[in-house]
Motif scaffolding. Sequence first.
Motif, short mmCIF file in Angstrom:
data_model
loop_
_atom_site.label_atom_id
_atom_site.label_comp_id
_atom_site.label_asym_id
_atom_site.label_seq_id
_atom_site.Cartn_x
_atom_site.Cartn_y
_atom_site.Cartn_z
N UNK A 1 -7.48 3.04 2.03
CA UNK A 1 -6.24 2.80 1.29
C UNK A 1 -6.53 2.14 -0.05
N UNK A 2 -7.42 1.16 -0.03
CA UNK A 2 -7.79 0.45 -1.25
C UNK A 2 -8.38 1.41 -2.28
N UNK A 3 -9.34 2.21 -1.85
CA UNK A 3 -10.03 3.11 -2.79
C UNK A 3 -9.08 4.16 -3.35
N UNK A 4 -8.16 4.65 -2.54
CA UNK A 4 -7.20 5.63 -3.04
C UNK A 4 -6.27 5.01 -4.07
N UNK B 1 1.15 -2.86 -4.86
CA UNK B 1 0.59 -4.04 -4.22
C UNK B 1 -0.33 -3.62 -3.07
N UNK B 2 -1.48 -4.24 -3.03
CA UNK B 2 -2.47 -3.94 -2.00
C UNK B 2 -2.41 -5.04 -0.95
N UNK B 3 -1.85 -4.72 0.21
CA UNK B 3 -1.70 -5.70 1.28
C UNK B 3 -0.59 -5.26 2.22
N UNK B 4 -0.18 -6.17 3.06
CA UNK B 4 0.90 -5.88 4.00
C UNK B 4 0.46 -5.14 5.24
N UNK B 5 -0.84 -4.85 5.36
CA UNK B 5 -1.32 -4.05 6.50
C UNK B 5 -1.46 -4.85 7.77
N UNK C 1 0.80 -1.23 0.00
CA UNK C 1 0.00 0.00 0.00
C UNK C 1 0.84 1.28 0.00
N UNK C 2 2.15 1.19 -0.17
CA UNK C 2 2.97 2.39 -0.10
C UNK C 2 3.30 2.82 1.32
N UNK D 1 -13.17 -10.74 8.28
CA UNK D 1 -12.88 -10.12 6.99
C UNK D 1 -13.64 -8.81 6.83
N UNK D 2 -14.81 -8.69 7.47
CA UNK D 2 -15.54 -7.42 7.42
C UNK D 2 -14.76 -6.32 8.14
N UNK D 3 -14.17 -6.64 9.29
CA UNK D 3 -13.38 -5.65 10.02
C UNK D 3 -12.16 -5.21 9.22
N UNK D 4 -11.48 -6.17 8.63
CA UNK D 4 -10.29 -5.84 7.85
C UNK D 4 -10.64 -4.98 6.65
N UNK D 5 -11.70 -5.35 5.95
CA UNK D 5 -12.10 -4.58 4.77
C UNK D 5 -12.48 -3.15 5.15
N UNK D 6 -13.18 -2.99 6.26
CA UNK D 6 -13.56 -1.64 6.69
C UNK D 6 -12.33 -0.81 7.04
N UNK D 7 -11.35 -1.42 7.70
CA UNK D 7 -10.15 -0.69 8.09
C UNK D 7 -9.31 -0.28 6.89
N UNK D 8 -9.25 -1.14 5.88
CA UNK D 8 -8.36 -0.91 4.74
C UNK D 8 -9.03 -0.18 3.57
#
Length: 348
Positions: A280-283, A248-252, A212-213, A270-277
């Motif tokens: 970053x994903x959308x950007x 690359x999207x990950x590593x969080x 994710x940079x 997986x819902x919690x992880x998706x909400x947190x990330x």
Amino acid sequence: MQIVHAPHLPVREDWLALGEEPVLEPDLPIVDAHHHLWDRQSGRYLIDQFGKDVGSGHRIVSTVYLQCRSMLRQDGPEAMKPVGEVEFANGIAAMFASGAYGPTRCCEAIVGGADLTLGNELGSVLEAMLHVSGGRLRGIRNPLAWHESPEVSSSPVTPPRGLMLDPSFQQGAKALAGFGLSLDAWVYHTQLADLYELARVTPDVTVVIDHFGGPVGVGPHAHEREQVRTAWKEGLSHLASLPNTRIKLGGAGMSVFGYEFASQELPPSSEQLAAAWRPYFETCIELFGPDRCMFESNFPVDKGMFSYSVLWNAFKRLASSMTTDEKAALFYRTAASTYRLQFHGDMS
């Protein structure tokens, strides 16, 4: 380079088992664009452990092995010691290619760790790596993540400050083009300007931005998530303007991101992880587009915070509103094109 204790979270299999979920979209093909393998004091993650993870229900068709200083040669010139890691990863790849460990082509692409500051020696090292790679060497990665605060740490190796702006390093990065190799880079958001300069002066080399940079969420940035996100987005926007960059999207799951899921009684869903990330994903999608983004597990580093199966469920939740073509790019096509992977069987 300074070597310190690895700041990775411990893997607790019993704790991870408390968060088991049904696999979402089990037929969706996936290339895991970034993982490691090792046998060291901090734990073992080799063919049995990784094979169990990739066989946990998602359709992992292929994987990309990334440099992590595993199995360096004990003897010989210092510059040649990382050749052992490529040789090791190629052996694991051959084992998976036999079909005896399931259908996944693990380590089908290998990113090694030749020191790009070697100057005239670099060519012989890269040639040796290509020779032992079985045709699987696709790129190079050097330790680059540096921060002035000792509280910001994500690797057992700390590089010198400003390495990406070093003329000898830039010359080595440019040389990768002649060998058909890409450059992976794990840096923090505070280093994105330096990475931009490196990518700008190496237009013939594909530069892959890891994890994710690197938006940092610990140390001096622990309570500055919005400020970090603003600076991070600005840095990534410059990098996205260069056509030779991918992300690359990950590593969080690394503690340096500042998430505290590992301290909870139950592992995150997986819902919690998706909400947190999601921010970053959308950007990343906004700046780079799906055709320049790829999902990665960063296992076993991230396994201290969530299981392999839950991670890919989280990625599928993040991509749930994407088109079929966009999902294909995110889950396998970008990685396959970046690392020149073959398409095995029906990838539709």
